[in-house]
Motif scaffolding. Structure first.
Motif, mmCIF file in Angstrom:
data_model
loop_
_atom_site.group_PDB
_atom_site.id
_atom_site.type_symbol
_atom_site.label_atom_id
_atom_site.label_comp_id
_atom_site.label_asym_id
_atom_site.label_seq_id
_atom_site.Cartn_x
_atom_site.Cartn_y
_atom_site.Cartn_z
ATOM 1 N N VAL A 180 0.880 -1.160 0.000
ATOM 2 C CA VAL A 180 0.000 0.000 0.000
ATOM 3 C C VAL A 180 0.917 1.209 0.000
ATOM 4 C CG1 VAL A 180 -1.742 1.323 1.256
ATOM 5 C CG2 VAL A 180 -1.817 -1.192 1.279
ATOM 6 N N VAL A 181 0.733 2.081 -0.959
ATOM 7 C CA VAL A 181 1.591 3.253 -1.121
ATOM 8 C C VAL A 181 0.793 4.498 -0.757
ATOM 9 C CG1 VAL A 181 3.048 4.564 -2.708
ATOM 10 C CG2 VAL A 181 2.798 2.085 -3.007
ATOM 11 N N LYS A 182 1.389 5.331 0.093
ATOM 12 C CA LYS A 182 0.753 6.602 0.439
ATOM 13 C C LYS A 182 1.685 7.743 0.041
ATOM 14 C CE LYS A 182 0.808 8.914 4.149
ATOM 15 N NZ LYS A 182 0.972 10.226 3.444
ATOM 16 N N PRO A 183 1.433 8.366 -1.110
ATOM 17 C CA PRO A 183 2.254 9.520 -1.506
ATOM 18 C C PRO A 183 1.871 10.753 -0.716
ATOM 19 C CG PRO A 183 0.526 9.162 -3.123
ATOM 20 C CD PRO A 183 0.398 8.050 -2.104
ATOM 21 N N ALA A 184 2.765 11.743 -0.717
ATOM 22 C CA ALA A 184 2.490 13.006 -0.034
ATOM 23 C C ALA A 184 1.307 13.710 -0.689
ATOM 24 C CB ALA A 184 3.724 13.896 -0.070
ATOM 25 N N ALA A 185 0.455 14.325 0.124
ATOM 26 C CA ALA A 185 -0.723 15.005 -0.399
ATOM 27 C C ALA A 185 -0.364 16.204 -1.265
ATOM 28 C CB ALA A 185 -1.622 15.454 0.757
ATOM 29 N N LEU A 186 0.837 16.770 -1.076
ATOM 30 C CA LEU A 186 1.242 17.925 -1.874
ATOM 31 C C LEU A 186 1.584 17.549 -3.315
ATOM 32 C CD1 LEU A 186 3.506 19.845 0.688
ATOM 33 C CD2 LEU A 186 1.293 20.598 -0.196
ATOM 34 N N THR A 187 2.132 16.336 -3.517
ATOM 35 C CA THR A 187 2.587 15.940 -4.862
ATOM 36 C C THR A 187 2.197 14.494 -5.166
ATOM 37 O OG1 THR A 187 4.756 15.254 -4.001
ATOM 38 C CG2 THR A 187 4.554 17.532 -4.785
ATOM 39 N N PRO A 188 0.915 14.192 -5.235
ATOM 40 C CA PRO A 188 0.495 12.805 -5.459
ATOM 41 C C PRO A 188 0.367 12.401 -6.922
ATOM 42 C CG PRO A 188 -1.410 14.154 -5.033
ATOM 43 C CD PRO A 188 -0.224 15.075 -4.945
ATOM 44 N N LEU A 189 0.321 13.369 -7.830
ATOM 45 C CA LEU A 189 -0.046 13.068 -9.215
ATOM 46 C C LEU A 189 0.969 12.169 -9.912
ATOM 47 C CD1 LEU A 189 -1.410 16.558 -10.346
ATOM 48 C CD2 LEU A 189 -2.624 14.659 -9.250
ATOM 49 N N THR A 190 2.241 12.398 -9.642
ATOM 50 C CA THR A 190 3.280 11.580 -10.283
ATOM 51 C C THR A 190 3.147 10.125 -9.869
ATOM 52 O OG1 THR A 190 4.778 13.475 -10.345
ATOM 53 C CG2 THR A 190 5.758 11.300 -10.608
ATOM 54 N N THR A 191 2.882 9.873 -8.586
ATOM 55 C CA THR A 191 2.724 8.497 -8.120
ATOM 56 C C THR A 191 1.487 7.853 -8.728
ATOM 57 O OG1 THR A 191 3.819 9.032 -6.033
ATOM 58 C CG2 THR A 191 2.502 7.028 -6.075
ATOM 59 N N LEU A 192 0.403 8.602 -8.839
ATOM 60 C CA LEU A 192 -0.802 8.067 -9.461
ATOM 61 C C LEU A 192 -0.549 7.684 -10.919
ATOM 62 C CD1 LEU A 192 -3.421 10.568 -7.987
ATOM 63 C CD2 LEU A 192 -3.100 8.176 -7.328
ATOM 64 N N TYR A 193 0.162 8.534 -11.632
ATOM 65 C CA TYR A 193 0.469 8.228 -13.040
ATOM 66 C C TYR A 193 1.438 7.057 -13.137
ATOM 67 C CZ TYR A 193 1.139 9.238 -18.014
ATOM 68 O OH TYR A 193 1.173 9.157 -19.388
ATOM 69 N N PHE A 194 2.362 6.972 -12.187
ATOM 70 C CA PHE A 194 3.281 5.843 -12.187
ATOM 71 C C PHE A 194 2.541 4.540 -11.895
ATOM 72 C CE2 PHE A 194 6.264 3.143 -9.613
ATOM 73 C CZ PHE A 194 6.973 2.657 -10.704
ATOM 74 N N ALA A 195 1.584 4.577 -10.987
ATOM 75 C CA ALA A 195 0.800 3.376 -10.695
ATOM 76 C C ALA A 195 0.051 2.905 -11.941
ATOM 77 C CB ALA A 195 -0.170 3.655 -9.553
ATOM 78 N N GLN A 196 -0.504 3.847 -12.701
ATOM 79 C CA GLN A 196 -1.161 3.464 -13.947
ATOM 80 C C GLN A 196 -0.160 2.864 -14.926
ATOM 81 O OE1 GLN A 196 -4.549 3.500 -14.838
ATOM 82 N NE2 GLN A 196 -3.646 2.274 -16.502
ATOM 83 N N THR A 197 1.051 3.383 -14.920
ATOM 84 C CA THR A 197 2.101 2.835 -15.789
ATOM 85 C C THR A 197 2.427 1.403 -15.401
ATOM 86 O OG1 THR A 197 3.015 5.051 -16.136
ATOM 87 C CG2 THR A 197 4.466 3.190 -16.601
ATOM 88 N N LEU A 198 2.446 1.104 -14.110
ATOM 89 C CA LEU A 198 2.667 -0.286 -13.670
ATOM 90 C C LEU A 198 1.541 -1.193 -14.158
ATOM 91 C CD1 LEU A 198 3.869 0.269 -9.986
ATOM 92 C CD2 LEU A 198 5.258 -0.584 -11.898
ATOM 93 N N ILE A 199 0.316 -0.703 -14.100
ATOM 94 C CA ILE A 199 -0.810 -1.487 -14.619
ATOM 95 C C ILE A 199 -0.629 -1.734 -16.105
ATOM 96 C CG2 ILE A 199 -3.297 -1.433 -15.061
ATOM 97 C CD1 ILE A 199 -3.583 0.200 -12.473
ATOM 98 N N ASP A 200 -0.246 -0.693 -16.819
ATOM 99 C CA ASP A 200 -0.018 -0.825 -18.262
ATOM 100 C C ASP A 200 1.108 -1.809 -18.563
ATOM 101 O OD1 ASP A 200 -1.984 1.087 -18.530
ATOM 102 O OD2 ASP A 200 -0.584 2.742 -18.871
ATOM 103 N N ALA A 201 2.037 -1.960 -17.622
ATOM 104 C CA ALA A 201 3.151 -2.897 -17.807
ATOM 105 C C ALA A 201 2.773 -4.326 -17.450
ATOM 106 C CB ALA A 201 4.340 -2.452 -16.956
ATOM 107 N N GLY A 202 1.550 -4.530 -16.972
ATOM 108 C CA GLY A 202 1.087 -5.892 -16.690
ATOM 109 C C GLY A 202 1.123 -6.301 -15.236
#
Length: 486
Positions: A180-202
């Motif tokens: 379970v990953v909890k990114p900082a509330a100030l800069t969460p967007l990069t982690t959210l996009y990275f998580a989608q990238t992991l999904i795209d990677a399978g």
């Protein structure tokens, strides 16, 4: 290059739980803002404590299956993610600049650096090994093997949104751990996009779950207190790290803590001043000074202190401040107004106690959370910025007269993350490696981070290491089996 609006439209705004992007159970959202102007970028889901438990439920449900996945398969997923991040490098860089403020050139550098953790741990996934040998008495065989430690909770900071995510998530995936990953509330967007990238990677559903929240303390306490959790990794301030370690003690959790720093930058009389000045600018102003590895105290031999200060001031005066997307900007906004006030308080305190401000030192009119690159000389021993982590673009110079004094001043801190030393005397350099109480050191180098190197500190800068082959060990447990000789 993609436009800002088009990029923001591609970023998920929900919570990633069990492989699905979902809204917070209470429908709440929180706003992510651009620190260069204070404007809202986007609203994202604001997780409740119950959402955090749901995320842990989803992770725990697939832990056994993920641990049994072939190491080669785990490595291939990470490798595919590496290739996707490289393809999306411009998008990740722009996203970081929008939500955190760093100049675009530095954001591109972070993409390259952060992505290397995916490539490195894709290779380490298949190198997990134990050992086999006869016991000293000759009565049987000792067998040691490695196993995933289990479900993990990964808390990442705001200052390096991609690199801090990949540095924790990649070894967890490689080792066979869910998270379970909890990114900082100030800069969460990069982690959210990275998580989608992991999904795209399978990446299979539930292996990585992401919760963004304004209730960080309550959500974290609930997850850390859950008996199913086996590992906590945190990057952030030392005071918060202390509290998390206290919470983790009840469950005897494996912990990795990468905490605060107060890095000394030592310039001896025989240093190549051109290289020392270049290194100082990198060590101080990279990420606008908002890095735990940023040089905090510039200890310069008295015979070269004035010349060093003159050259530094000249270079800093030429630095361009502005929005990170603008051409040639070297000093972007700090992450928020609190960061600006914190930096200015330390500068005002030092100046009030006798330090000289040679450039910078005042808060510009808005909009945006800006603070100029600032240089202080003749800093007195009682100045707060010599004891506290600055986390801003403030360079403080303190003269010294002997090697012994330099060592004493450098070690006079509760922190011990990194140190920097400039000298052309190899023997002296080796002595500094032995004497300076830090987990890392740059010898005639102002930037030292590398995915293949162990990152971490001593004293109150933390425990554990990230990166290198040591990094995956943080997510593995050792099992010993004795087989008696027949």
């Amino acid at each position: 290059m993609i436009t800002e609006s088009d990029l923001l439209a591609k970023v998920p705004t929900g919570l990633l739980i069990g492989g699905e992007w979902v809204a917070a159970d209470n429908g709440r959202t929180l706003a992510v803002k651009d620190p260069s102007n204070g404007n809202k970028l986007v609203d994202i889901a604001d997780a409740s404590v119950a959402d955090g438990v749901r995320a842990l439920d989803a992770a725990v449900a697939v832990q056994e299956e993920w641990a049994a996945t072939a190491p080669r398969e785990r490595g291939e997923i990470l490798r595919r993610a590496f290739e996707l991040v490289r393809e999306r490098a411009d998008e990740f860089a722009l996203l970081m600049t929008l939500e955190m403020g760093k100049p675009l050139a530095e954001a591109r550098g972070e993409v390259t650096y952060g992505n290397e953790f995916l490539r490195w741990f894709s290779e380490e996934a298949v190198r997990i090994h134990g050992r086999f040998g006869t016991n000293p008495e000759g009565t049987g065989t000792i067998v040691t093997s490695k196993a995933p430690v289990g479900p993990t909770f990964l808390i990442t900071p705001w200052n390096f949104p991609l690199a801090m995510a990949t540095r924790k998530i990649a070894p967890a995936i490689a080792a066979g751990c869910v998270s379970v990953v909890k990114p900082a509330a100030l800069t969460p967007l990069t982690t959210l996009y990275f998580a989608q990238t992991l999904i795209d990677a399978g990446l299979p559903k539930g292996v990585v779950n992401v919760v963004t929240t304004s209730e960080s303390r309550a959500l974290s306490a609930e997850i850390i207190g859950d008996s199913r959790l086996r590992k906590l990794s945190f990057t952030g301030s030392t005071p918060v790290g202390r509290q998390l370690m206290k919470q983790a003690a009840d469950g005897i959790l494996r912990t990795s803590m990468e905490l605060g720093g107060n890095a000394p930058f030592v310039v001896f009389e025989d240093a190549d001043l051109d290289k020392a000045v270049d290194g100082a600018l990198l060590a101080k102003f990279r990420n606008i000074g908002q890095a735990c590895t940023a040089a905090n105290r510039f200890l310069v031999h008295s015979s070269v202190a004035d010349e060093f200060a003159r050259r530094i001031t000249e270079r800093v005066q030429a630095m361009k401040m502005g929005r990170g997307t603008e051409e040639g900007v070297q000093i972007g906004p700090l992450v928020d107004d609190n960061a600006v006030e914190g930096s200015h308080e330390l500068v005002a305190d030092a100046a009030g106690k006798g330090a000289t401000i040679t450039v910078g030192g005042s808060i510009p009119e808005g909009p945006g959370s800006y603070y100029p690159a600032t240089v202080l000389t003749d800093v007195t021993p009682d100045a707060r910025l010599l004891k506290e982590e600055i986390f801003g673009p403030v360079l403080a110079i303190v003269p010294f007269d002997s090697e012994e004094e330099a060592v004493r001043l450098a070690n006079d801190t509760e922190y011990g993350l990194v140190s920097y030393v400039y000298t052309q005397d190899l023997a002296r350099g080796m002595r500094m490696i032995e004497k300076l109480q830090t987990g890392m050191m740059g010898l005639n180098a102002g930037v030292i981070s590398n995915a293949a190197a162990p990152f971490g500190g001593v004293k109150q800068s933390g425990i554990g290491r990230e990166g290198s082959f040591e990094g995956i060990e943080e997510y593995l447990t050792t099992k010993y089996t004795f087989v008696p000789r027949a």
